[in-house]
Design a protein around this motif. Structure first.
Motif, short mmCIF file in Angstrom:
data_model
loop_
_atom_site.label_atom_id
_atom_site.label_comp_id
_atom_site.label_asym_id
_atom_site.label_seq_id
_atom_site.Cartn_x
_atom_site.Cartn_y
_atom_site.Cartn_z
N ILE A 187 0.80 -1.03 0.05
CA ILE A 187 -0.25 -0.16 -0.18
C ILE A 187 1.06 1.19 0.13
O ILE A 187 2.11 1.10 0.05
CB ILE A 187 -0.91 -0.10 1.23
N SER A 188 0.31 2.29 -0.21
CA SER A 188 1.26 3.63 -0.22
C SER A 188 1.47 4.09 1.08
O SER A 188 0.70 3.99 2.09
CB SER A 188 0.37 4.77 -0.96
N MET A 189 2.57 4.81 1.36
CA MET A 189 2.97 5.55 2.47
C MET A 189 1.75 6.43 2.81
O MET A 189 1.32 6.62 4.25
CB MET A 189 4.05 6.34 2.32
N LYS A 190 1.04 6.98 2.16
CA LYS A 190 -0.28 7.88 2.54
C LYS A 190 -1.13 7.10 3.09
O LYS A 190 -1.77 7.51 4.32
CB LYS A 190 -0.65 8.66 1.33
N THR A 191 -1.35 5.88 2.71
CA THR A 191 -2.50 5.21 3.20
C THR A 191 -2.07 4.68 4.49
O THR A 191 -2.66 4.41 5.72
CB THR A 191 -2.56 3.67 2.42
N VAL A 192 -0.77 4.29 4.65
CA VAL A 192 -0.25 3.77 6.03
C VAL A 192 -0.50 5.14 7.02
O VAL A 192 -1.01 4.55 8.09
CB VAL A 192 1.34 3.55 5.88
N GLU A 193 -0.17 6.30 6.81
CA GLU A 193 -0.57 7.32 7.62
C GLU A 193 -1.85 7.27 7.95
O GLU A 193 -2.27 7.68 9.21
CB GLU A 193 -0.01 8.57 7.01
N THR A 194 -2.58 7.25 6.98
CA THR A 194 -4.24 7.38 7.25
C THR A 194 -4.59 6.25 8.09
O THR A 194 -5.25 6.38 9.47
CB THR A 194 -4.96 7.11 5.96
N HIS A 195 -4.05 5.07 8.00
CA HIS A 195 -4.52 3.84 8.93
C HIS A 195 -4.04 4.31 10.43
O HIS A 195 -4.42 3.78 11.48
CB HIS A 195 -3.88 2.71 8.30
N VAL A 196 -2.49 4.69 10.53
CA VAL A 196 -2.06 4.89 11.84
C VAL A 196 -2.63 5.96 12.53
O VAL A 196 -3.23 5.78 13.71
CB VAL A 196 -0.56 5.42 11.47
N SER A 197 -3.27 7.20 11.86
CA SER A 197 -3.90 8.00 12.47
C SER A 197 -5.50 7.62 13.08
O SER A 197 -5.62 7.78 14.25
CB SER A 197 -4.52 9.24 11.52
N ALA A 198 -5.86 6.58 12.14
CA ALA A 198 -7.34 5.90 12.64
C ALA A 198 -7.01 5.15 13.85
O ALA A 198 -7.92 5.04 14.77
CB ALA A 198 -7.71 5.09 11.53
N VAL A 199 -5.93 4.27 13.85
CA VAL A 199 -5.71 3.35 14.91
C VAL A 199 -5.50 4.21 16.25
O VAL A 199 -5.98 3.62 17.44
CB VAL A 199 -4.64 2.64 14.44
N LEU A 200 -4.62 5.07 16.17
CA LEU A 200 -4.43 5.77 17.41
C LEU A 200 -5.60 6.59 17.99
O LEU A 200 -5.85 6.71 19.17
CB LEU A 200 -3.58 7.01 17.25
N ARG A 201 -6.59 7.10 16.79
CA ARG A 201 -7.60 7.73 17.34
C ARG A 201 -8.80 6.63 18.08
O ARG A 201 -9.18 6.96 19.31
CB ARG A 201 -8.49 8.37 16.14
#
Length: 221
Positions: A187-201
């Protein structure tokens, strides 16, 4: 073939020299004796693993003086995102163990460990595992609430995450950089960043270091 790239942080030069000459399968790329020099060498060398004493000179104030290892992690980790920290200390006090793990250390072993045990711990941490001396593991589990009730509750917490978010969460908690997660999951790094933000939230955490502690305490790594 060179070994795992390691920086040794300890204020006793004899101890650093002993580790340098006896550790198996590592390449010591730097040493430091205080907080300031540790942050500098870690930032410059980007080692795979930092062997870190808990009590270090170089910070002012009563609390900071007692938590030099914590200060190193909090200051160096953002600049060395792929580096993993392994505490190696004479102290086996619960407060020291919990403090440095909360800061983001991947493990904590005591200086009473054998050379073989330290070498094995370095390899395990470099591979993404969490490592603790047997009696210290209890401190960590207790501190992060990983008793039977909390362990059961972890399933409910995981249910908040999608399957993909759980995959990303485990890799990030193991110390993978965003680029490595992207390559691993295609997956793209942008997608990774989106998932990480969702996980932390969703888990109500504020950083990847809190996520590592959360996952380690629930035996999800």
């Amino acid at each position: 073939m060179s070994g795992i790239r390691v920086v040794i942080v300890d204020d006793h030069s004899i101890f650093r020299s002993g580790l340098r000459s006896t550790l198996d399968g590592v390449e010591v790329v730097g040493e430091a004796s205080d907080v300031e020099s540790a942050v500098a060498v870690i930032t410059a060398e980007q080692p795979e693993v930092v062997l870190l004493d808990v009590h270090l000179p170089g910070e002012t104030g009563e609390v900071a003086a007692a938590t030099g290892g914590e200060a190193v992690i909090r200051r160096a980790a953002p600049a060395a995102p792929s580096t993993r920290f392994l505490a190696l200390s004479v102290s086996d006090a619960a407060e020291d163990v919990v403090r440095v793990i909360r800061a983001g250390a991947r493990g904590y072993i005591t200086k009473g460990s054998s050379v073989a045990e330290v070498s094995a711990a370095v390899r395990a941490v470099a591979e993404g595992d969490a490592v603790f001396s047997p009696r210290l593991a209890g401190f960590v589990l207790d501190a992060f609430g990983a008793v039977s009730g909390e362990t059961a509750a972890a399933s409910d917490e995981l249910d908040r995450l999608s399957a993909r978010e759980q995959e990303v969460m485990r890799l990030i908690a193991r110390g993978y950089a965003y680029k490595e997660v992207a390559a691993e999951l295609f997956i793209s790094m942008k997608t990774v960043e989106t998932h990480v933000s969702a996980v932390l939230r969703k888990l109500q955490l504020s950083s990847r270091y809190e996520l590592t502690a959360w996952a380690s305490a629930r035996r999800l790594l």
